[in-house]
Design an enzyme around this catalytic site. Structure first.
Site, PDB file in Angstrom:
ATOM      1  N   LYS A   1      -8.526  -1.724   5.823  1.00 41.85           N
ATOM      2  CA  LYS A   1      -8.682  -2.236   4.449  1.00 41.85           C
ATOM      3  C   LYS A   1      -7.639  -3.324   4.151  1.00 41.85           C
ATOM      4  CE  LYS A   1      -8.728   2.089   2.868  1.00 41.85           C
ATOM      5  NZ  LYS A   1      -9.282   3.301   3.417  1.00 41.85           N
TER       6      LYS A   1
ATOM      7  N   ASP B   1     -15.395   2.122   7.284  1.00 39.02           N
ATOM      8  CA  ASP B   1     -14.320   3.057   6.916  1.00 39.02           C
ATOM      9  C   ASP B   1     -14.811   4.005   5.818  1.00 39.02           C
ATOM     10  OD1 ASP B   1     -11.569   4.120   6.645  1.00 39.02           O
ATOM     11  OD2 ASP B   1     -11.719   3.176   4.682  1.00 39.02           O
TER      12      ASP B   1
ATOM     13  N   HIS C   1       0.849  -1.193   0.000  1.00 37.21           N
ATOM     14  CA  HIS C   1       0.000   0.000   0.000  1.00 37.21           C
ATOM     15  C   HIS C   1       0.882   1.239   0.000  1.00 37.21           C
ATOM     16  CE1 HIS C   1      -3.445   2.535   0.932  1.00 37.21           C
ATOM     17  NE2 HIS C   1      -2.636   3.188   1.749  1.00 37.21           N
TER      18      HIS C   1
ATOM     19  N   SER D   1      -7.798   3.552   9.334  1.00 40.44           N
ATOM     20  CA  SER D   1      -8.504   3.525   8.049  1.00 40.44           C
ATOM     21  C   SER D   1      -7.725   2.677   7.032  1.00 40.44           C
ATOM     22  CB  SER D   1      -8.676   4.969   7.550  1.00 40.44           C
ATOM     23  OG  SER D   1      -9.034   5.005   6.202  1.00 40.44           O
TER      24      SER D   1
HETATM   25  N1  URA Z   1      -5.988   6.824   3.029  1.00 42.19           N
HETATM   26  C1  URA Z   1      -6.949   6.091   3.636  1.00 42.19           C
HETATM   27  O1  URA Z   1      -7.336   5.031   3.160  1.00 42.19           O
HETATM   28  N2  URA Z   1      -7.472   6.571   4.798  1.00 42.19           N
HETATM   29  C2  URA Z   1      -7.066   7.718   5.343  1.00 42.19           C
HETATM   30  O2  URA Z   1      -7.583   8.075   6.389  1.00 42.19           O
HETATM   31  C3  URA Z   1      -6.080   8.482   4.692  1.00 42.19           C
HETATM   32  C4  URA Z   1      -5.547   8.000   3.533  1.00 42.19           C
END
Ligand code: URA
Length: 433
Positions: free
Chosen positions: A187, A161, A82, A183
């Site tokens: 994921k 989220d 990520h 957040s």
């Molecule tokens: N990217 C995300 O997925 N969540 C955030 O809070 C900030 C960046």
């Protein structure tokens, strides 16, 4: 339990219990707690922060709000990657086939871009007929078959989220390390990979403006990963200037193929090699130096590029259209931009380049907007280069000629010149586990 009391508790900077955090998320998902109450709580969290146990509890509650992918049938070598977002960040297109060609399984979901940052799914969709929506059975089958599959983020993953993020976006509550960490990690955890490599960026084109904040965010995410039994490695990187030379979807696919062919801009190559080596080292349980050598071999032997084409073809993409680079760099209108002054290029503001590219059609201002896949910018100079007034700095690409003037103005604001050569900053600041 009452949401009012929980808001009041956080307002006075007390820690919330797991039960209270669970209640916040479940009552919000059921519509019992209202947007204005959750907004107040989010603001209190932004101001008073959350400790490790609260951050873990929030992540868990968000993971449990939706579907959770179990990738264990694919074995122990699953690895996800990520990036906290950047301009010209096409690393997934490069590192996923490298890691997969070396025996890792990359079965991942990626997002679309909004605003000045691009999303991997948009980049992949610039390849003719590439499918970013597969059924879950097709997803697993492809992962087993060729060790690489990338699809769009499922709407069923971490719905809490999504709802919270939409609220944060309009209430000035994005900017909180525990909220960002939970957040992102919710994921990643729900997506199921055993190893997770995070590229945490700092600088003008990133959420975190300083290396210190990027490191704090990385540490928070590593702690969450440990709580869920995942191997997390974070690479802290500089995003003051765009990554590589291309910004814009098809242009970035072209640049990814350049890197996989053993060419490409120095910083982009360095970052891709580092992230791939972290993926291989973590997923295959090898020491980092061995992984680094394997990554170089995968690139220079052509193995990684073969895997890239195999992947694109398997997901329906027309490989003949990307093997011919002139088709990726084929926007109807092109304009060169020239240096307004002589001097060293002191700064190329990543955010402004992202905005100029978005104006050209490469990005969205609203979720529903269509993208011009051929639009974007190719930089021909980088920070530290000396230019004479009138030298070419970049080429703009678009399908709509009317956009060129506005984009040029923003582009020019992105460039600063100096008489003295700027100090060279390191792209990779730190790797932490
Ligand atoms: N990217 C995300 O997925 N969540 C955030 O809070 C900030 C960046």
């Amino acid at each position: 339990m009452r949401i009012y009391d929980i808001i009041d508790k956080k307002r006075h900077a007390f820690s919330l219990t797991d039960e209270e955090i669970n209640f916040v998320i479940t009552s919000y998902m059921k519509g019992e707690s209202k947007d204005y109450q959750i907004s107040a709580l989010l603001m209190a969290i932004c101001i008073n922060s959350m400790d490790e146990s609260e951050t873990n509890a929030l992540t868990r509650a968000m993971v449990n709000s939706g579907e959770v992918l179990d990738l264990s049938p694919l074995g122990n070598t699953t690895v996800d990657k990520h990036s906290t977002g950047g301009i010209g960040d096409k690393t997934t297109l490069i590192v996923a086939p490298i890691a997969s060609s070396l025996g890792c399984t990359v079965a991942k979901m990626s997002g679309r871009g909004l605003g000045f940052t691009g999303g991997t799914v948009d980049k992949l969709e610039s390849i003719n007929s590439f499918k970013t929506e597969l059924s879950i059975d097709e997803f697993f089958e492809q992962a087993k078959d060729i060790g690489i599959v990338v699809i769009g983020q499922s709407a069923d993953l971490t719905p809490a989220d999504k709802k919270l993020y939409a609220l944060r976006d309009v209430t000035a509550t994005i900017d909180s390390i525990p909220l960002i960490a939970s957040s992102i990690m919710s994921k990643k955890i729900a997506s199921g990979s055993k190893s997770i490599i995070l590229d945490v960026k700092f600088g003008s084109g990133a959420f975190m403006k300083t290396s210190e904040d990027a490191e704090k965010l990385a540490e928070a995410m590593i702690k969450i990963g440990k709580d869920f039994g995942r191997n997390v490695t974070a690479v802290i990187t500089d995003m003051n200037a765009p990554l590589g030379t291309c910004v814009g979807n098809a242009l970035e696919v072209w640049e990814a193929i350049e890197v996989l062919s053993g060419r490409g801009e120095e910083n982009l190559v360095k970052l891709c090699k580092t992230v791939s080596a972290c993926m291989v080292s973590s997923a295959l349980n090898l020491d980092y130096n061995t992984a680094q050598k394997m990554v170089s071999d995968a690139i220079y032997s052509g193995k990684a590029l073969d895997k890239f084409y195999e992947w694109i073809e398997k997901q329906g993409g027309d490989v003949s259209k990307i093997k011919d680079s002139s088709l990726l760099l084929n926007a109807k209108f092109k304009r060169e931009i020239y240096a307004k002054e002589s001097g060293y290029i002191y700064r190329i503001d990543a955010q402004k380049i992202g905005t100029a590219s978005m104006i050209l059609g490469a990005g969205r201002t609203k979720k529903e907007d269509n993208i011009d896949h051929l639009a974007g910018i190719i930089l021909s100079k980088s920070v530290g280069n000396y230019v004479q007034r009138g030298d070419a700095l970049a080429t703009m690409y678009t399908s709509n000629e009317d956009l060129l003037d506005d984009a040029s103005l923003v582009f020019e604001e992105a460039i600063s010149y100096s008489e003295d050569a700027p100090k060279k900053s390191e792209l990779i600041y730190k790797i932490i586990k």
